[in-house]
Design a protein around this motif. Structure first.
Motif: not given
Lengths: 58, 856
Positions: B595-603, B615-622, B652-659
């Motif tokens: 489910a996340l793969a596509a989005a992750h690829a875009a990421d 930082d895709t090590s271990g197949g997880t997204l922080t 208001v709360v925000h969601l972000a990855s490291a990038r």
């Protein structure tokens, strides 16, 4: 009307007896919960209560 | 089909229905969580599966993990038990202890049955008595065979909670009061029935049907049966009347005592001397009717007191004291009652603060909603004040106790409410004043009658004067107001409006202006997901799923709003190892499934383009979810230009990855669904509706526009709120302001609020209601509590209050008309004892029947 001389004192004693009964009923809490017993009699199953599972001491 | 997807025990959705199953009555039933599974299994194992067939309501909360026996073991310490366990009593069958438990989580009669059966089945339990109307249990057990902690755990095992409490003080007192009142009432009732039985033949007998000897016998029998009603049942009427006379004032008890005494004394005289008339039937009936009214009143008052007692039960009975802090962190469990000022106690996350105090170590947040109505967790750092009864949410706290026992906030509230409830309603006081004038009129009429008859026919003078006093027995008058108030209070309590002050019903009837607070009153005071703004190329729904996955299992209001905002058919959330950082947010590493793969690829593509290593090590997204500042310091990408910022009333709360910044969630306070209908109902009653709020103008305007409220004030401080209310009352500029004479007011204001900052306004308004989450000060200074939380009940309460006033007026008019009409008849010598009895019973029943219309 002679019977009245027996019946009226008797009725006074009877009232005394009923008062004693009510006194006992009030004192022993028969009127404290007027809803519970109605439910209780409907839900009480006749099977004996099985022993509860041993209480594991965690 | 619903059965398959919802938990069979608690009715909440069971996400993985196949995984947790309990066989109930032969068929497998899905469970939503381990807690429910354990509870249901315990119920089935104890042979009480009938519960599921009999219950009429689902449990209030899903099953909770069993408390550790060790945590409850503190209840076994003799020092603690001294507070609420009756000392072991030895008799022929051995020793036994007894405790009163307050049961929590009861929703229907089947729950009580379940508790009773389960407790009774525990080894060592000698007797269990569950009261269905008060949700309390009295348990007697053999200390040699079991301990209190095992009993408490047994209750927890079937999904309820039991708090031991000290019933010896108030409860025992209330029980004695109730039993005495009932016993008095029954004595008077039985004697009135039997005396009437003797009186009717005498009334109906024709001339010569009954010999003088028969009649004397009947009179003596009636005297014997009237004696207990007068000497025992009406003793307190005489006592109160005597007290009133000594204090040189006239209450309702004076004419009542006078009526009973005169009628009884005259009848005894008539019996002994064999002359005149006897009024035994009137006397006993009079006492019976009055005691019936007083008994009902007592029950209503006690029920209100019980609601207050439950407030006191939110404070735990056991605390973890650190006697050697700061030298050592050794802790010991002690009774809260044994805590002293200056003691240091530790409060675990999820634990309830045992007493008022100051934080000396730790950094957490507390849920004070039960006490203050403040819906958001209040941060608690070193030096912050914590209130007993509030819940510690995040991390352990060490608290130095500053107030104990009767001084604590919770106990203060209980005391204030207590006092409020013992106040005499103004309406009753008014009836008392009326009674004073009434005594004077009755005595004057009797004296005049006596004088007149002494001149006309001396032999009848005394008996006619007595009959005047007997027919003026103010039975209907004494019942008129209390019967109506009792019926209306009971009815309102059943609808969820608890009246706590004597004057509430009276003032509610006169209300012309209703002033609402916004937050927590017209709105839920609870966050709801309003808007999801996706910043990257992921969809809002995807981002929402990610955020919900991070927050799952958390009890934080933001987490609850995010989780509650998900569609019920959404895919199950992936497991996440999340780390909560107090005051900042939550961080977690999500597994990266399809489910996340596509989005992750875009990421990754976006990251590549930006030259940031993936930082895709271990197949997880922080991911991090939290405040903008915290994310800005971590995320490599700059915050989007259109990043929303919270204004008052929204978070208001925000969601972000490291990038990359992924999304922003706007959480807002939700308007109560029944608010528009409630406002319309109030307008239909002719009340003007106002909105007063400390909130920002925009937020207030939004709510006011949706509800069509013209009169609105935003950013109001407590002082300016009070000003506004007084302005409406027309007394703003001191006495005689706005051209009105002192004491007269332009408007009668009902204030509906809930927060602490409402307290002065609630007290300043003519009458006030606090919404269910009754906050500490609001609850204490409000005249009524809206326990149902339904705003529509406000209009219903006003309607009922108006009806109550109407009925009280009707009752008083009737009682006075009846007495006024009967005095001339009695003075003319036309009222025989049977007519006096009939008239009194008829007028009293009319008054009570009229009052009972309020309860329908």
């Amino acid at each position: 009307m002679e019977s009245l001389y027996l019946l009226i004192p008797l009725s006074v004693l009877l009232v005394g007896g009923i008062l004693w009964l009510l006194w006992w009923a009030v004192g022993s809490g028969q009127f404290d919960d007027l809803e519970g017993p109605g439910h209780r009699i409907l839900m009480d199953d006749d099977r004996p209560v099985p022993a509860p599972p041993p209480d594991d001491l965690r | 089909m619903n059965e398959l997807t919802n938990c069979f025990h608690c009715g909440l959705p069971a996400p993985d229905g196949a995984a947790l199953v309990v066989a109930i009555a032969g068929s497998p039933r899905p469970m939503c969580c381990r807690g429910c599974q354990a509870v249901a299994q315990a119920i089935v194992d104890a042979g009480m599966a009938t519960y599921y067939a009999q219950r009429t309501a689902l449990p209030g909360a899903p099953g909770e993990p069993l408390p550790h026996l060790a945590a409850l073991a503190a209840y076994d310490s003799p020092a603690l038990q001294a507070g609420f366990v009756e000392a072991p009593a030895s008799d022929a069958s051995g020793t036994s202890c007894e405790v009163n438990l307050m049961l929590e989580g009861i929703t229907c009669a089947a729950c009580l049955w379940l508790n009773e059966r389960h407790l009774a089945a525990q080894p060592g339990v000698l007797a269990v008595d569950v009261n269905f109307s008060t949700h309390r249990a009295r348990v007697r057990w053999d200390p040699a065979r079991t301990q209190l902690s095992r009993l408490l755990r047994a209750v927890a095992a079937i999904g309820y909670r039991a708090h031991p409490f000290d019933a010896r003080r108030r409860d025992a007192l209330m029980q004695r009061e109730r039993r005495t009142a009932l016993w008095r009432f029954l004595v008077a009732g039985l004697s009135s029935m039997q005396v009437m039985m003797y009186a009717v033949p005498v009334y109906l007998a024709g001339e010569g049907d009954m010999t003088a000897a028969d009649e004397t016998l009947i009179r003596w029998a009636s005297l014997a049966l009237t004696l207990p009603a007068v000497v025992y049942s009406s003793a307190h009427f005489f006592r109160n009347a005597w007290r009133d006379l000594r204090l040189r004032r006239l209450g309702m008890d004076v004419p009542v005592a006078l009526g009973i005494a005169v009628a009884f004394a005259a009848s005894v005289w008539a019996t002994v001397t064999g002359t005149g008339e006897v009024y035994f039937d009137s006397v006993t009936m009079f006492v019976f009717l009055l005691l019936g009214g007083r008994y009902l009143e007592l029950r209503v008052r006690q029920r209100a007191t019980d609601a207050v007692d439950r407030l006191g039960a939110i404070v735990p009975a056991v605390a973890d004291r650190l006697p050697d802090w700061p030298a050592s962190r050794r802790s010991e469990a002690v009774a809260v009652a044994a805590l002293a000022v200056g003691d240091v106690v530790s409060v675990a996350p999820g634990g309830v603060v045992p007493a008022d105090g100051v934080v000396v170590e730790g950094d957490s947040a507390a849920d004070e909603s039960l006490l203050t109505g403040e819906s958001l967790p209040v941060p608690k750092a070193v030096g912050a004040l914590v209130t007993g009864g509030s819940m510690n949410l995040q991390s352990p706290l060490l608290v130095r106790v500053t107030r104990v026992g009767a001084e604590t906030t919770v106990q203060t509230i209980v005391r204030l409410l207590d006092r409020a409830m013992s106040e005499k309603p103004a309406g009753v006081a008014q009836a008392d004043r009326l009674a004073g004038r009434f005594v004077a009129v009755a005595l004057a009429a009797a004296a005049l009658t006596f004088a007149a008859w002494l001149w006309l026919e001396p032999a009848r003078a005394l008996w006619v004067a007595v009959s005047v006093l007997v027919v003026t027995c103010p039975c209907a008058l004494a019942l008129a107001t209390p019967a109506a108030l009792t019926a209306a209070t009971t009815r309102l309590a059943r609808e969820g409006v608890l009246v706590t002050r004597g004057h509430t019903l009276e003032t509610l009837a006169r209300v012309t202006d209703v002033v609402f607070d916004k937050t927590g009153t017209l709105t839920h005071g609870r966050l709801r997901l309003g808007q999801v703004l996706a910043h990257a190329d992921r969809s809002a729904a995807q981002c929402h799923a990610l955020a919900a996955a991070l927050e799952q299992g958390s009890r934080h209001p933001v987490a609850l709003a995010l989780l509650a905002g998900r569609a019920s058919d959404a895919a199950p959330l992936p497991a996440v190892a999340a780390r909560h950082l107090i005051g900042l947010g939550v961080e977690g590493a999500l597994p990266d499934p399809h489910a996340l793969a596509a989005a992750h690829a875009a990421d990754a593509a976006a990251a590549m383009a930006a030259g940031i290593p993936a930082d895709t090590s271990g197949g997880t997204l922080t991911l991090r979810l939290g405040a903008a500042d915290w994310l800005a310091a971590w995320c490599a990408a700059p915050p989007p230009a259109d990043l929303p910022t919270g204004d008052a009333g929204t978070v208001v709360v925000h969601l972000a990855s490291a990038r990359a910044w992924l999304a922003s969630f706007v959480l807002e306070d939700e308007l109560r669904a029944d608010a528009p209908a409630a406002i319309d109902a109030l307008r239909a009653l002719g009340c003007r509706v106002h909105l007063l709020s400390g909130d920002q103008a925009a937020a207030v305007a939004a709510v006011a526009d949706r509800l069509g409220i013209e009169q609105r004030v935003a950013r109001a401080s407590p002082a300016s709120k009070l000003d506004c209310v007084q302005n409406i009352q027309g007394i703003r500029n001191g006495e005689g302001g706005a051209g009105l004479p002192p004491g007269e007011r332009a408007g009668c204001v009902l204030m509906v609020g809930d927060g602490v900052n409402d307290a002065p306004v609630l007290a300043g308004a003519d009458v006030s209601l606090a919404v269910a989450s009754a906050s500490e000060v609001a609850g204490a200074s409000a005249d009524g509590l809206l326990l149902s939380g339904r705003l529509g009940d406000i209009a219903a309460a006003i309607r009922r209050a108006r009806m109550t006033q109407r009925i009280i007026r009707q009752n008083l008019v009737w009682a006075i008309v009846y007495n006024a009409a009967s005095i001339p008849l009695a003075a003319a010598g036309l009222v025989s004892p049977w007519l006096a009895g009939l008239g009194m019973a008829g007028s009293s029943l009319l008054v009570v029947g009229n009052a009972l219309r309020l309860g329908r």
